[in-house]
Design a protein around this motif. Structure first.
Motif, PDB file in Angstrom:
ATOM      1  N   GLU A 122       0.830  -1.208   0.000  1.00  0.00           N
ATOM      2  CA  GLU A 122       0.000   0.000   0.000  1.00  0.00           C
ATOM      3  C   GLU A 122       0.861   1.253   0.000  1.00  0.00           C
ATOM      4  O   GLU A 122       0.590   2.205  -0.720  1.00  0.00           O
ATOM      5  N   LEU A 123       1.933   1.225   0.827  1.00  0.00           N
ATOM      6  CA  LEU A 123       2.758   2.427   0.951  1.00  0.00           C
ATOM      7  C   LEU A 123       3.521   2.717  -0.341  1.00  0.00           C
ATOM      8  O   LEU A 123       3.806   3.853  -0.658  1.00  0.00           O
ATOM      9  N   LEU A 124       3.831   1.641  -1.098  1.00  0.00           N
ATOM     10  CA  LEU A 124       4.585   1.834  -2.346  1.00  0.00           C
ATOM     11  C   LEU A 124       3.768   2.530  -3.426  1.00  0.00           C
ATOM     12  O   LEU A 124       4.307   3.016  -4.406  1.00  0.00           O
ATOM     13  N   ARG A 125       2.431   2.505  -3.249  1.00  0.00           N
ATOM     14  CA  ARG A 125       1.584   3.093  -4.300  1.00  0.00           C
ATOM     15  C   ARG A 125       1.701   4.613  -4.368  1.00  0.00           C
ATOM     16  O   ARG A 125       1.430   5.211  -5.387  1.00  0.00           O
ATOM     17  N   THR A 126       2.057   5.254  -3.252  1.00  0.00           N
ATOM     18  CA  THR A 126       2.014   6.725  -3.224  1.00  0.00           C
ATOM     19  C   THR A 126       3.361   7.322  -3.610  1.00  0.00           C
ATOM     20  O   THR A 126       4.398   6.799  -3.252  1.00  0.00           O
ATOM     21  N   GLU A 127       3.305   8.440  -4.352  1.00  0.00           N
ATOM     22  CA  GLU A 127       4.557   9.079  -4.761  1.00  0.00           C
ATOM     23  C   GLU A 127       4.579  10.549  -4.382  1.00  0.00           C
ATOM     24  O   GLU A 127       5.326  11.332  -4.942  1.00  0.00           O
ATOM     25  N   ASN A 128       3.728  10.898  -3.409  1.00  0.00           N
ATOM     26  CA  ASN A 128       3.651  12.300  -3.015  1.00  0.00           C
ATOM     27  C   ASN A 128       3.576  12.358  -1.503  1.00  0.00           C
ATOM     28  O   ASN A 128       2.774  11.657  -0.887  1.00  0.00           O
ATOM     29  N   VAL A 129       4.449  13.167  -0.863  1.00  0.00           N
ATOM     30  CA  VAL A 129       4.546  13.151   0.603  1.00  0.00           C
ATOM     31  C   VAL A 129       3.221  13.525   1.260  1.00  0.00           C
ATOM     32  O   VAL A 129       2.772  12.876   2.212  1.00  0.00           O
ATOM     33  N   GLY A 130       2.563  14.552   0.718  1.00  0.00           N
ATOM     34  CA  GLY A 130       1.291  15.002   1.309  1.00  0.00           C
ATOM     35  C   GLY A 130       0.273  13.876   1.329  1.00  0.00           C
ATOM     36  O   GLY A 130      -0.307  13.553   2.377  1.00  0.00           O
ATOM     37  N   ASP A 131       0.070  13.239   0.172  1.00  0.00           N
ATOM     38  CA  ASP A 131      -0.910  12.140   0.083  1.00  0.00           C
ATOM     39  C   ASP A 131      -0.513  11.014   1.019  1.00  0.00           C
ATOM     40  O   ASP A 131      -1.353  10.415   1.690  1.00  0.00           O
ATOM     41  N   LEU A 132       0.795  10.728   1.045  1.00  0.00           N
ATOM     42  CA  LEU A 132       1.270   9.611   1.858  1.00  0.00           C
ATOM     43  C   LEU A 132       0.915   9.833   3.325  1.00  0.00           C
ATOM     44  O   LEU A 132       0.312   8.978   3.973  1.00  0.00           O
ATOM     45  N   LEU A 133       1.264  11.023   3.844  1.00  0.00           N
ATOM     46  CA  LEU A 133       1.053  11.261   5.269  1.00  0.00           C
ATOM     47  C   LEU A 133      -0.430  11.268   5.617  1.00  0.00           C
ATOM     48  O   LEU A 133      -0.830  10.820   6.686  1.00  0.00           O
ATOM     49  N   HIS A 134      -1.267  11.758   4.699  1.00  0.00           N
ATOM     50  CA  HIS A 134      -2.701  11.747   4.989  1.00  0.00           C
ATOM     51  C   HIS A 134      -3.270  10.343   4.955  1.00  0.00           C
ATOM     52  O   HIS A 134      -4.230  10.042   5.650  1.00  0.00           O
ATOM     53  N   ILE A 229       8.587   7.408   3.778  1.00  0.00           N
ATOM     54  CA  ILE A 229       8.641   8.881   3.737  1.00  0.00           C
ATOM     55  C   ILE A 229       9.929   9.316   3.035  1.00  0.00           C
ATOM     56  O   ILE A 229       9.911  10.176   2.155  1.00  0.00           O
ATOM     57  N   ASP A 230      11.068   8.663   3.384  1.00  0.00           N
ATOM     58  CA  ASP A 230      12.351   9.002   2.728  1.00  0.00           C
ATOM     59  C   ASP A 230      12.260   8.800   1.223  1.00  0.00           C
ATOM     60  O   ASP A 230      12.681   9.636   0.436  1.00  0.00           O
ATOM     61  N   ARG A 231      11.675   7.636   0.834  1.00  0.00           N
ATOM     62  CA  ARG A 231      11.610   7.302  -0.588  1.00  0.00           C
ATOM     63  C   ARG A 231      10.783   8.350  -1.346  1.00  0.00           C
ATOM     64  O   ARG A 231      11.191   8.850  -2.397  1.00  0.00           O
ATOM     65  N   VAL A 232       9.606   8.691  -0.789  1.00  0.00           N
ATOM     66  CA  VAL A 232       8.729   9.625  -1.479  1.00  0.00           C
ATOM     67  C   VAL A 232       9.361  11.017  -1.534  1.00  0.00           C
ATOM     68  O   VAL A 232       9.277  11.704  -2.555  1.00  0.00           O
ATOM     69  N   GLN A 233      10.070  11.399  -0.450  1.00  0.00           N
ATOM     70  CA  GLN A 233      10.733  12.704  -0.472  1.00  0.00           C
ATOM     71  C   GLN A 233      11.809  12.726  -1.561  1.00  0.00           C
ATOM     72  O   GLN A 233      11.947  13.708  -2.287  1.00  0.00           O
ATOM     73  N   GLU A 236      10.168  13.051  -4.948  1.00  0.00           N
ATOM     74  CA  GLU A 236       9.704  14.424  -5.194  1.00  0.00           C
ATOM     75  C   GLU A 236      10.869  15.329  -5.568  1.00  0.00           C
ATOM     76  O   GLU A 236      10.748  16.190  -6.430  1.00  0.00           O
ATOM     77  N   LYS A 237      12.017  15.080  -4.897  1.00  0.00           N
ATOM     78  CA  LYS A 237      13.184  15.913  -5.180  1.00  0.00           C
ATOM     79  C   LYS A 237      13.636  15.692  -6.623  1.00  0.00           C
ATOM     80  O   LYS A 237      13.911  16.648  -7.355  1.00  0.00           O
ATOM     81  N   VAL A 238      13.664  14.409  -7.044  1.00  0.00           N
ATOM     82  CA  VAL A 238      14.075  14.103  -8.419  1.00  0.00           C
ATOM     83  C   VAL A 238      13.122  14.779  -9.404  1.00  0.00           C
ATOM     84  O   VAL A 238      13.541  15.411 -10.380  1.00  0.00           O
ATOM     85  N   ALA A 239      11.800  14.682  -9.115  1.00  0.00           N
ATOM     86  CA  ALA A 239      10.817  15.271 -10.023  1.00  0.00           C
ATOM     87  C   ALA A 239      11.010  16.783 -10.103  1.00  0.00           C
ATOM     88  O   ALA A 239      10.940  17.372 -11.184  1.00  0.00           O
ATOM     89  N   ARG A 240      11.287  17.399  -8.935  1.00  0.00           N
ATOM     90  CA  ARG A 240      11.494  18.859  -8.927  1.00  0.00           C
ATOM     91  C   ARG A 240      12.723  19.218  -9.755  1.00  0.00           C
ATOM     92  O   ARG A 240      12.694  20.139 -10.564  1.00  0.00           O
ATOM     93  N   ASN A 241      13.806  18.432  -9.578  1.00  0.00           N
ATOM     94  CA  ASN A 241      15.029  18.715 -10.331  1.00  0.00           C
ATOM     95  C   ASN A 241      14.800  18.578 -11.825  1.00  0.00           C
ATOM     96  O   ASN A 241      15.274  19.373 -12.622  1.00  0.00           O
ATOM     97  N   GLU A 242      14.038  17.515 -12.187  1.00  0.00           N
ATOM     98  CA  GLU A 242      13.776  17.287 -13.614  1.00  0.00           C
ATOM     99  C   GLU A 242      12.986  18.448 -14.195  1.00  0.00           C
ATOM    100  O   GLU A 242      13.267  18.914 -15.288  1.00  0.00           O
TER     101      GLU A 242
END
Ligand code: ADP
Length: 476
Positions: A122-134, A229-233, A236-242
């Motif tokens: 279940e946790l692997l499905r999310t790729e966004n920190v906000g969605d994950l924490l909620h 949380i580390d993975r999703v962060q 997100e960082k990679v996506a921002r850099n891209e």
């Protein structure tokens, strides 16, 4: 209580049943009692089996070993029988109890493994920190079968919860201290408290109420959530850099294009001005040169405005405003901006009115305009140009087809490079070689692809393939 009544009742039943039976074999009685003790140990645990073992030994002696009706044992062999019965029933009870508790432990461990496996999926499905924490508290609560779950993060003192009707808010001040001091998973009443850590540094706390979990499983849940949380962060960082790289690339392309285009009008103005100054011209010649200067300075003015726009983009990065863009309307608007294409060619548009994508209408218009102008530039006057829009599965295609000169196979991938112009067209037709590079960058910034199919002498088809989304929201 009921279990005690049933156990003692069964013992009394066996004793009474065999008492009524004449000439009963004492071995049969002993085996029947032993069977009862084994069943009790396997089903209800050691306590019932041990008490019944002692009582059964006493009853066996009293009712079945001679002299019957007394606790005296006449034959020394019967002492041995009695001792053997007691020892067998106690040992068998312990064995059967152990087998039962090991089976229970194995079942509990299997259940916990399943819980961890489902949770990690279940946790692997999310790729966004906000969605994950909620979603983490409700995911944990539903998977471990708890009444409620809360996740507290030290960073920003944020609390996410599920199943508590927000009652955990009042305890918030207590969480920070707990998160910083808790050495490992700990059970307090019906609540399991699990520390969240990044390496050895405390990161927060998970609280799970009303679930049965071993300490190891609770700590594994904590590690899993922390790693996720580390993975999703990181994602997100990679996506921002891209995204930043993509914007940078687009900006550079636009700057290059403008610098390049500035030269052409400047050369014309300079040439005309020199001719005016030095040449011996009649009125008509002078007027012609002045018209060139006038038109070219308008072009320069436009380019400078664009340069200012790019300079602004340079400080703030290229910003795409994503809206729902109807493709038929987009093509219609573009026709207006490059009307010369229609004057020289037979323009046919086949785009369904409801076909739409998510994108920035101004940037998309630049792409369509560039493709239409190229189609017109690189084909004979009067020949048809067709714009087609269609959806194929999850992709929306917008194509511009011409019946022009076409492009050699070995050059088809090169024309998207900056400043590249096909060998045969370079000198004859004016251009900068920047249009397709900019168009491709814009299409890629929309998550799409720009490609070409072409046959020399037959014509070319340029296709933008955009991902089809759920185009809800404001329409451009
Ligand atoms: P420009 O048209 O200013 O040279 P572009 O980047 O738009 O720059 O195009 C690059 C090259 O690709 C052109 O110089 C031309 O050789 C080739 N090309 C683009 N569109 C077509 C087309 N529709 N038909 C044939 N060749 C084309």
């Amino acid at each position: 209580m009921t279990r005690w009544v049933i156990s003692l009742g069964a013992l009394a039943g066996i004793v009474l049943a065999f008492r009524r039976w004449d000439h009963v074999n004492t071995t049969t009685v002993a085996l029947a009692l032993l069977l009862l003790i084994l069943v009790l140990a396997a089903e209800w645990g050691l306590r019932y089996a041990l008490v019944c073992s002692v009582l059964a030994t006493a009853c066996y002696n009293f009712f079945f070993l001679p002299p019957i009706g007394t606790f005296t044992v006449a034959d020394p062999q019967n002492w041995l029988t009695l001792f053997a019965f007691l020892a067998t029933s106690v040992i068998a009870s312990r064995l059967s109890h152990r087998a039962r508790s090991e089976a229970q432990q194995a079942r509990a461990r299997q259940h916990e493994l399943e819980v961890l496996f489902r949770l990690s999926r279940e946790l692997l499905r999310t790729e966004n920190v906000g969605d994950l924490l909620h979603s983490v508290p409700s995911t944990i609560a539903s998977i471990v079968g708890s009444r409620g779950c809360a996740v507290y993060l030290l960073e920003g003192a944020r609390l996410f919860q599920a199943g508590y009707d927000h009652t955990k808010e009042v305890e918030r001040p207590h969480f920070q201290q707990l998160a910083e001091t808790l050495p490992g998973a700990h059970t307090e009443g019906s609540e399991i408290q699990v520390p969240l850590r990044t390496g050895v540094r405390p990161r927060g706390l998970i609280l799970i109420t009303g679930a049965v979990l071993s300490t190891q499983a609770a700590e594994a849940i904590g590690d899993l959530v922390s790693v996720t949380i580390d993975r999703v962060q990181a994602l997100e960082k990679v996506a921002r850099n891209e995204a930043a790289k993509e914007s940078e690339r687009l900006r550079n392309l636009i700057i290059d294009s403008i610098t390049h285009e500035l030269r052409t009008p400047l050369t014309s103005i300079k040439g005309s001005a020199t001719a005016l100054l030095t040449g011996d011209l009649n009125d008509e010649g002078r007027r012609e040169l002045l018209t060139i200067i006038d038109e070219e300075s308008d072009r320069l003015d436009k380019l400078v405005s664009e340069a200012v726009e790019v300079a602004q983009l340079d400080t703030q990065q290229v910003h795409l405003t994503f809206l729902r863009v109807g493709l038929a309307a987009l093509v219609e608007r573009t026709r207006g901006t490059c009307s010369w294409v229609e004057n020289d060619h037979d323009l046919r548009v086949v785009v369904p009115p409801d076909l739409a994508i998510k994108g920035d209408p101004n940037f998309l218009q630049k792409v369509v305009c560039n493709l239409l102008e190229n189609a017109a530039k690189y084909s004979a006057a009067g020949s048809p140009i067709t714009v087609t829009g269609e959806q194929k599965d999850r992709t929306v295609h917008l194509s511009v087809a011409d019946h022009g000169v076409g492009i050699d196979a070995d050059e088809q991938h090169l024309i998207f490079e900056r400043f590249y112009r096909a060998r045969n067209h370079g000198d004859r037709i004016s251009g900068t070689g920047m249009g397709l590079a900019i168009s491709r960058a814009i299409v890629e910034a929309h998550g799409g692809e720009l490609s070409v199919l072409s046959q020399p002498g037959q014509g070319s088809v340029f296709t933008c393939a955009f991902p089809a989304g759920e185009e809800k929201g404001r329409t451009d």
